[in-house]
Design a protein around this motif. Structure first.
Motif, PDB file in Angstrom:
ATOM      1  N   LEU A   1       0.824  -1.208   0.000  1.00 21.04           N
ATOM      2  CA  LEU A   1       0.000   0.000   0.000  1.00 21.04           C
ATOM      3  C   LEU A   1       0.859   1.259   0.000  1.00 21.04           C
ATOM      4  N   GLN A   2       0.372   2.279  -0.714  1.00 13.71           N
ATOM      5  CA  GLN A   2       1.042   3.578  -0.750  1.00 13.71           C
ATOM      6  C   GLN A   2       0.178   4.609  -0.016  1.00 13.71           C
ATOM      7  N   ASP A   3       0.729   5.788   0.220  1.00 14.36           N
ATOM      8  CA  ASP A   3       0.022   6.812   0.989  1.00 14.36           C
ATOM      9  C   ASP A   3      -1.305   7.207   0.345  1.00 14.36           C
ATOM     10  N   GLY A   4      -1.386   7.110  -0.976  1.00 15.91           N
ATOM     11  CA  GLY A   4      -2.607   7.509  -1.666  1.00 15.91           C
ATOM     12  C   GLY A   4      -3.664   6.425  -1.748  1.00 15.91           C
ATOM     13  N   ASP A   5      -3.442   5.290  -1.102  1.00 19.89           N
ATOM     14  CA  ASP A   5      -4.401   4.190  -1.107  1.00 19.89           C
ATOM     15  C   ASP A   5      -5.290   4.266   0.130  1.00 19.89           C
ATOM     16  N   GLY A   6      -6.607   4.186  -0.079  1.00 18.61           N
ATOM     17  CA  GLY A   6      -7.536   4.228   1.041  1.00 18.61           C
ATOM     18  C   GLY A   6      -7.705   2.894   1.726  1.00 18.61           C
ATOM     19  N   GLY A   7      -7.282   1.819   1.073  1.00 17.66           N
ATOM     20  CA  GLY A   7      -7.403   0.497   1.664  1.00 17.66           C
ATOM     21  C   GLY A   7      -7.444  -0.573   0.599  1.00 17.66           C
ATOM     22  N   ILE A   8      -7.858  -1.763   1.003  1.00 18.37           N
ATOM     23  CA  ILE A   8      -7.859  -2.922   0.116  1.00 18.37           C
ATOM     24  C   ILE A   8      -9.245  -3.555   0.108  1.00 18.37           C
TER      25      ILE A   8
ATOM     26  N   ARG B   1      -8.053   2.127   5.623  1.00 20.65           N
ATOM     27  CA  ARG B   1      -7.087   3.023   6.239  1.00 20.65           C
ATOM     28  C   ARG B   1      -7.853   3.893   7.231  1.00 20.65           C
ATOM     29  N   THR B   2      -7.511   3.804   8.483  1.00 19.37           N
ATOM     30  CA  THR B   2      -8.275   4.487   9.528  1.00 19.37           C
ATOM     31  C   THR B   2      -8.366   5.990   9.293  1.00 19.37           C
ATOM     32  N   SER B   3      -7.252   6.604   8.907  1.00 16.43           N
ATOM     33  CA  SER B   3      -7.243   8.053   8.709  1.00 16.43           C
ATOM     34  C   SER B   3      -8.148   8.462   7.555  1.00 16.43           C
ATOM     35  N   ALA B   4      -8.312   7.602   6.537  1.00 19.60           N
ATOM     36  CA  ALA B   4      -9.193   7.921   5.408  1.00 19.60           C
ATOM     37  C   ALA B   4     -10.656   7.919   5.848  1.00 19.60           C
ATOM     38  N   VAL B   5     -11.000   7.053   6.789  1.00 18.25           N
ATOM     39  CA  VAL B   5     -12.371   6.970   7.285  1.00 18.25           C
ATOM     40  C   VAL B   5     -12.700   8.153   8.198  1.00 18.25           C
ATOM     41  N   LEU B   6     -11.719   8.582   8.980  1.00 14.40           N
ATOM     42  CA  LEU B   6     -11.977   9.579  10.022  1.00 14.40           C
ATOM     43  C   LEU B   6     -11.684  11.009   9.603  1.00 14.40           C
ATOM     44  N   THR B   7     -11.362  11.229   8.324  1.00 13.17           N
ATOM     45  CA  THR B   7     -11.114  12.585   7.845  1.00 13.17           C
ATOM     46  C   THR B   7     -12.089  12.930   6.730  1.00 13.17           C
ATOM     47  N   GLY B   8     -12.007  14.151   6.218  1.00 11.49           N
ATOM     48  CA  GLY B   8     -12.888  14.597   5.140  1.00 11.49           C
ATOM     49  C   GLY B   8     -14.029  15.445   5.659  1.00 11.49           C
ATOM     50  N   THR B   9     -14.934  15.806   4.756  1.00 11.17           N
ATOM     51  CA  THR B   9     -16.057  16.680   5.135  1.00 11.17           C
ATOM     52  C   THR B   9     -17.048  15.983   6.051  1.00 11.17           C
ATOM     53  N   CYS B  10     -17.146  14.655   5.947  1.00 15.32           N
ATOM     54  CA  CYS B  10     -18.063  13.885   6.802  1.00 15.32           C
ATOM     55  C   CYS B  10     -17.276  12.740   7.443  1.00 15.32           C
ATOM     56  N   PRO B  11     -16.488  13.007   8.481  1.00 11.82           N
ATOM     57  CA  PRO B  11     -15.669  11.952   9.083  1.00 11.82           C
ATOM     58  C   PRO B  11     -16.509  10.856   9.714  1.00 11.82           C
TER      59      PRO B  11
END
Length: 408
Positions: A58-65, A89-99
């Motif tokens: 996985l790379q930094d730009g990947d949200g998960g598998i 990816r936990t940080s992808a789920v918990l960030t953004g306009t609607c975490p």
């Protein structure tokens, strides 16, 4: 799972209140990734080694598998997370306009929580897609019933997909719409966002949405504040609760479209509703009202929705039938000029337009206006035990008798 993933914490999440329980579990979670599986899924011993190898790629730009069974790997449908294990990816789920994961106000069906999050993350991250013989989903067994009715998936997934896309690509200019969608709401904060999402996800992007808040005392005003970025949506607030007819008349004074389509705050539109209704409106110069079929859902006390089939009204509506039957006619769309001609919805009839305002107006129009029927289900109607109509069913017959005497 305990044999294949030794040392992993296992949290069981029921399919009721899924999003709230997931978000609660993630509040104290400090690992970079977490894995979701469905009840009944099976993992073979080699799965752990494969998962470690995929994770290292996985790379930094990947949200998960997204981990699919090998047999279905060539069929990468939009149903992705429904039959798959997912490493998030936990940080992808918990960030953004609607975490976090979307709650029941944004999704009427809990089993689609994961799919909604998958679509949101897809706009900011890449997904790594893999397949393996060492993951066997529960649906691989014929005796295992499907989690969602076919209708639920086919109707809701396009709304989720299109709405998430449009949330990221909001229009810059106002349109001159054919149809103005009007939602009158009172203390429906737990339902209103999904109704709004169904409008935003329409295949016809040329619309406007007016929301009239009838003096709500719940979280409705705070939610409406979040909609200010879309110029197609205009929100107005009544200083005190005045009832449905008064709210609709307030909307009638402000609409820009040639047609006004009612949408109840706890219902939602099928994705193609506006384009189909617009097509009919184009060739209905002599019609004042257009109506169609609808899907009907009953909401249980637990919040679960049970599908009750497609409801079809008669192809011709008479004043007598409307007043005797008191039907739920949805969707119903009115020519704005005709509404103005007939002075909109009456607030002087019994109950002051707080109950059965739709029946009263349709009964008046049936005397002299042409009504066009479209034999397609374009609307989803939710029947709640706490709805105004349900709570006051016993009042309908005396109300109908008094209206019959007035409308001749």
């Amino acid at each position: 799972m305990k044999a294949v993933l030794p040392g992993w914490e296992v949290i069981k999440i029921p399919e009721r209140g899924t999003a709230d329980l997931l978000n609660q579990s993630l509040r104290s979670y400090d690992e970079a990734f977490f894995l979701t599986l469905h009840g009944g899924d099976i993992l073979r011993p080699e799965f752990m080694e494969q998962l470690q190898a995929w994770s290292q790629e996985l790379q930094d730009g990947d949200g998960g598998i997204v981990i699919q069974p090998r047999l279905s790997f060539t069929m990468r449908t939009q149903n992705a997370t429904q039959d798959c294990a997912v490493l998030w990816r936990t940080s992808a789920v918990l960030t953004g306009t609607c975490p976090g994961f979307a709650g029941r106000n944004l999704l009427p069906f809990d089993p689609l929580v994961l799919y909604d999050q998958y679509i949101r993350i897809r706009h900011a991250y890449r997904w790594k897609m893999v397949s393996t013989d060492d993951y066997i989903p529960a649906r691989a067994y014929p005796e295992q019933p499907a989690r969602n009715p076919e209708l639920e998936a086919s109707e809701l997934m396009p709304i989720i997909q299109r709405c998430r896309t449009l949330e990221e690509e909001r229009p810059e200019a106002l349109f001159s719409p054919v149809i103005s969608v009007v939602i009158c709401t009172y203390n429906n904060a737990d339902y209103l966002p999904w109704a709004v999402r169904s409008v935003m996800a329409q295949t016809d992007p040329v619309w406007e949405l007016l929301i009239i808040d009838d003096g709500s005392t719940d979280a409705t005003p705070a939610y409406l504040d979040t909609l200010q970025g879309d110029p197609r949506i205009r929100c107005y607030r009544q200083q005190r609760n005045e009832g449905k007819a008064a709210c609709l008349n307030a909307a009638l004074q402000r609409v820009r479209g040639k047609w006004l389509l009612e949408l109840d705050a706890d219902d939602w539109l099928a994705p193609e509703s506006l384009v189909r209704l617009s097509e009919v409106a184009l060739y209905s110069e002599d019609s004042g009202v257009i109506y169609a079929d609808h899907y009907e859902w009953t909401e249980r006390r637990s919040g679960e929705l049970v599908f009750r089939g497609v409801k079809k009204p008669p192809e011709a509506l008479s004043r007598q039938w409307l007043l005797e039957e008191g039907p739920a006619l949805a969707p119903r769309m009115f020519r704005v000029g005709l509404l103005i001609k007939h002075n909109g919805w009456s607030t002087t009839v019994p109950k002051g337009g707080r109950l059965y305002e739709d029946i009263e107006l349709l009964a008046r129009l049936a005397l002299e206006e042409t009504m066009r029927y479209l034999p397609l289900p374009l609307y989803h109607r939710r029947i709640r035990s706490g709805s105004m109509t349900r709570m006051h069913e016993r009042l309908y017959k005396p109300w109908s008798r008094s209206i019959s005497a007035e409308i001749r």
